[in-house]
Design a protein around this motif. Structure first.
Motif, PDB file in Angstrom:
ATOM      1  N   GLY A 151      -5.090  -7.689  -5.275  1.00  0.00           N
ATOM      2  CA  GLY A 151      -5.201  -8.680  -4.204  1.00  0.00           C
ATOM      3  C   GLY A 151      -4.280  -8.381  -3.034  1.00  0.00           C
ATOM      4  N   TYR A 152      -4.016  -7.092  -2.785  1.00  0.00           N
ATOM      5  CA  TYR A 152      -3.154  -6.723  -1.665  1.00  0.00           C
ATOM      6  C   TYR A 152      -3.980  -6.605  -0.388  1.00  0.00           C
ATOM      7  CZ  TYR A 152       0.318  -5.583  -5.255  1.00  0.00           C
ATOM      8  OH  TYR A 152       1.194  -5.634  -6.304  1.00  0.00           O
ATOM      9  N   SER A 153      -3.278  -6.800   0.726  1.00  0.00           N
ATOM     10  CA  SER A 153      -3.983  -6.817   2.007  1.00  0.00           C
ATOM     11  C   SER A 153      -4.470  -5.434   2.440  1.00  0.00           C
ATOM     12  CB  SER A 153      -3.068  -7.407   3.074  1.00  0.00           C
ATOM     13  OG  SER A 153      -1.871  -6.668   3.110  1.00  0.00           O
ATOM     14  N   SER A 154      -3.786  -4.388   1.984  1.00  0.00           N
ATOM     15  CA  SER A 154      -4.195  -3.045   2.431  1.00  0.00           C
ATOM     16  C   SER A 154      -3.856  -1.991   1.384  1.00  0.00           C
ATOM     17  CB  SER A 154      -3.480  -2.693   3.729  1.00  0.00           C
ATOM     18  OG  SER A 154      -2.094  -2.631   3.478  1.00  0.00           O
ATOM     19  N   TYR A 157      -0.274  -0.912   1.718  1.00  0.00           N
ATOM     20  CA  TYR A 157       0.679  -1.780   1.028  1.00  0.00           C
ATOM     21  C   TYR A 157       0.675  -1.505  -0.471  1.00  0.00           C
ATOM     22  CZ  TYR A 157       3.367  -5.600  -0.731  1.00  0.00           C
ATOM     23  OH  TYR A 157       4.316  -6.320  -1.395  1.00  0.00           O
ATOM     24  N   LYS A 159       0.135   1.290  -1.872  1.00  0.00           N
ATOM     25  CA  LYS A 159       0.899   2.538  -2.068  1.00  0.00           C
ATOM     26  C   LYS A 159       2.395   2.258  -2.020  1.00  0.00           C
ATOM     27  CE  LYS A 159      -2.448   5.854  -0.293  1.00  0.00           C
ATOM     28  NZ  LYS A 159      -2.819   6.648   0.872  1.00  0.00           N
ATOM     29  N   LYS A 160       2.767   1.427  -1.075  1.00  0.00           N
ATOM     30  CA  LYS A 160       4.177   1.096  -0.910  1.00  0.00           C
ATOM     31  C   LYS A 160       4.694   0.378  -2.161  1.00  0.00           C
ATOM     32  CE  LYS A 160       7.167  -1.030   2.508  1.00  0.00           C
ATOM     33  NZ  LYS A 160       7.745   0.175   3.052  1.00  0.00           N
ATOM     34  N   ARG A 161       3.889  -0.548  -2.590  1.00  0.00           N
ATOM     35  CA  ARG A 161       4.271  -1.337  -3.764  1.00  0.00           C
ATOM     36  C   ARG A 161       4.332  -0.454  -5.019  1.00  0.00           C
ATOM     37  NH1 ARG A 161       4.927  -7.198  -4.154  1.00  0.00           N
ATOM     38  NH2 ARG A 161       5.480  -7.424  -6.314  1.00  0.00           N
TER      39      ARG A 161
END
Lengths: 187, 316
Positions: A151-154, A157, A159-161
């Motif tokens: 449920g991430y916006s992109s 993000y 990848k970052k997470r």
């Protein structure tokens, strides 16, 4: 025909595993506690032995040449003997029992298991969200799918997470005393 | 190369996704940098161990069975390892100790010993017994009944850990977490990102029939940050989280925000608008078990906690 206990371990079958605990844990507990161990040691050794069996059964060459209990007992006996040796309980000897004698290279098994336990316990120390993300990552799901499932916006993000979670996992592994011990053994 | 880039390269290398030129360059680094070699090896082993879903499932089940069987099968005594006793040695040591004790008694008999002071270290020593997770009940176990009943010299007393009841578990899940309580107390300190939320002070959310809770937050964010796009994340932590790092979050999701539009014709307002305002109004069903939770608001690209508050999930 494959032994039903081995099958339960390989498939992670809940009922089968429950049965293994019911049938064999009391006997292994007796072996450990009668030889200087505590309840916690017995549980550790039993759990580790099942993982060793899972590993062995996953290899192509695996062939069960004895009964399941003989194999389990042999592994537990060796694992415990090895742990006792490390604790420098030099006067301790577990009575030899030819019937259960295992000719496997338990040192290598033990080292591998200890390392795997370290990874698993560090993984469990992550938050639920990171565990979920890392499961998807380790299962080689595509980042697009991971972003969607989490449920991430992109994707960026996600990848970052993923990096943040993995960084934390690595930090937990390295912060554990067992990591230094295992690293020193490698060198 | 940043850590993030390094991780990405290591993963690509292990997945054989690098082109020939990049492989050659990376392997050249590997041959020169032992630390990098170790790092790659660590990532490879972690992938190997944690990337086996069957084994993960097996481990989870074994962990669960361990809990179940430790509780069920804990009514046994720990049998200390029988030391190989040299009785002659024991008798001679005991005689020596008695003789020494007698001499000491003769020397200090005029100064009475304060019993309390003598007793103290003994108590401390007993408390220092290594923590043991097993729960030992009073009844003797038939398996070990025939074992030596007398405590051995090197036997350490077992601590009888209280059996954790569901009530105790429930109480533990409500204990305030000092780290997060501190973050809650710091709300309003942030000036660049100023959150105003309409969340209740003593917020209790009941678990619904489908085992989820209705989480609702609304409010606004005023910021002097000139960024065009502000992405806000909500991280939810249980009361046992050891830090506010996202890696400890129980669940995490983005908080859609809508920027306030200033009328282009209102030049005066545009000129004096020092802060941008974003509004949010989120309803989300979360699967959480009863207990105390904290949630933090952060920006997607910055782990700094900008707002923190708590809520309690209660039974239906």
């Amino acid at each position: 025909m494959k032994d039903q206990n081995i099958k339960a371990i390989q498939e992670g079958d809940s009922k089968g595993l429950q049965q293994i605990y019911t049938d064999f844990l009391p006997r292994i507990r007796r072996l450990i506690t009668n030889n200087g161990g505590r309840e916690e040691d017995a549980q550790d050794i039993f759990q580790n032995a099942i993982i060793v069996i899972y590993e062995k059964a996953s290899s192509k060459d695996f062939k069960l040449t004895s009964g399941f209990y003989t194999l389990l007992y042999g592994i537990c006996r060796n694992l415990w003997g090895n742990r006792l040796q490390k604790k420098s309980f030099k006067e301790v000897t577990i009575p030899e029992d030819i019937k259960y004698k295992s000719d496997d290279n338990i040192e290598a098994d033990l080292e591998k298991i200890e390392e795997q336990n370290l990874f698993w316990s560090s993984f469990k120390n992550l938050g639920e969200d990171c565990q979920k993300l890392m499961r998807l990552f380790f299962d080689k799901e595509k980042m697009e799918k991971i972003a969607q499932m989490m449920g991430y916006s992109s994707v960026s993000y996600a990848k970052k997470r993923k990096f943040q979670c993995k960084e934390k996992l690595v930090a937990l592994v390295k912060a554990d005393d067992r990591f230094d011990e295992l690293s020193n053994r490698d060198h | 190369m940043s850590r993030e880039e390094l991780y990405h390269t290591i993963e690509q290398y292990l997945d054989k996704q690098l082109d020939a030129k990049s492989i050659a360059a990376f392997e050249d680094r590997l041959s020169k940098e032992p630390e990098l070699r170790q790092e790659v090896e660590l990532h490879r082993k972690m992938q190997e161990e944690l990337g086996d879903p069957i084994k993960r499932n097996l481990r989870s089940k074994l962990d669960q069975l361990r809990i179940e069987h430790t509780l069920e099968e804990s009514d046994h005594k720990i049998v200390p390892l029988k030391p190989r006793v040299n009785w002659m040695k024991v008798v001679s040591i005991a005689a020596g100790v008695l003789l020494f004790g007698f001499l000491i008694w003769l020397l200090v008999i005029k100064e009475p010993v304060n019993n309390e002071i003598v007793e103290q270290p003994k108590e401390e020593e007993e408390q220092k017994v290594p923590p043991s997770k097993e729960i030992i009940k009073e009844e003797p176990n038939p398996i070990v009944q025939d074992e030596t009943p007398e405590p051995k010299e090197n036997e350490k007393p077992s601590i009888k850990d209280p059996i954790k009841t569901p009530v105790q578990d429930a109480m533990a899940s409500l204990i305030p977490n000092p780290l997060f309580e501190n973050l809650v107390s710091q709300n309003g300190i942030q000036k660049i990102f100023e959150f105003s939320l309409k969340d209740p002070k003593d917020w209790k959310i009941p678990v619904q029939a489908d085992q989820s809770i209705a989480f609702h937050i609304s409010g606004d964010l005023k910021t002097t940050n000139p960024e065009e796009e502000t992405k806000v994340m909500v991280n939810v932590f249980n009361n046992k989280a050891i830090d506010s790092d996202i890696a400890q979050a129980t669940t995490s999701f983005s908080l859609p925000v809508v920027k306030e539009v200033i009328d282009d014709n209102d030049e005066e307002e545009l000129a004096f608008a020092e802060k941008s305002t974003y509004y949010f109004n989120l309803d989300k069903n979360l699967k959480l078990t009863p207990g105390l939770y904290y949630y933090t608001l952060i920006l997607e690209d910055n782990p700094r906690v900008l707002y923190c508050n708590k809520f309690t999930v209660t039974k239906e």
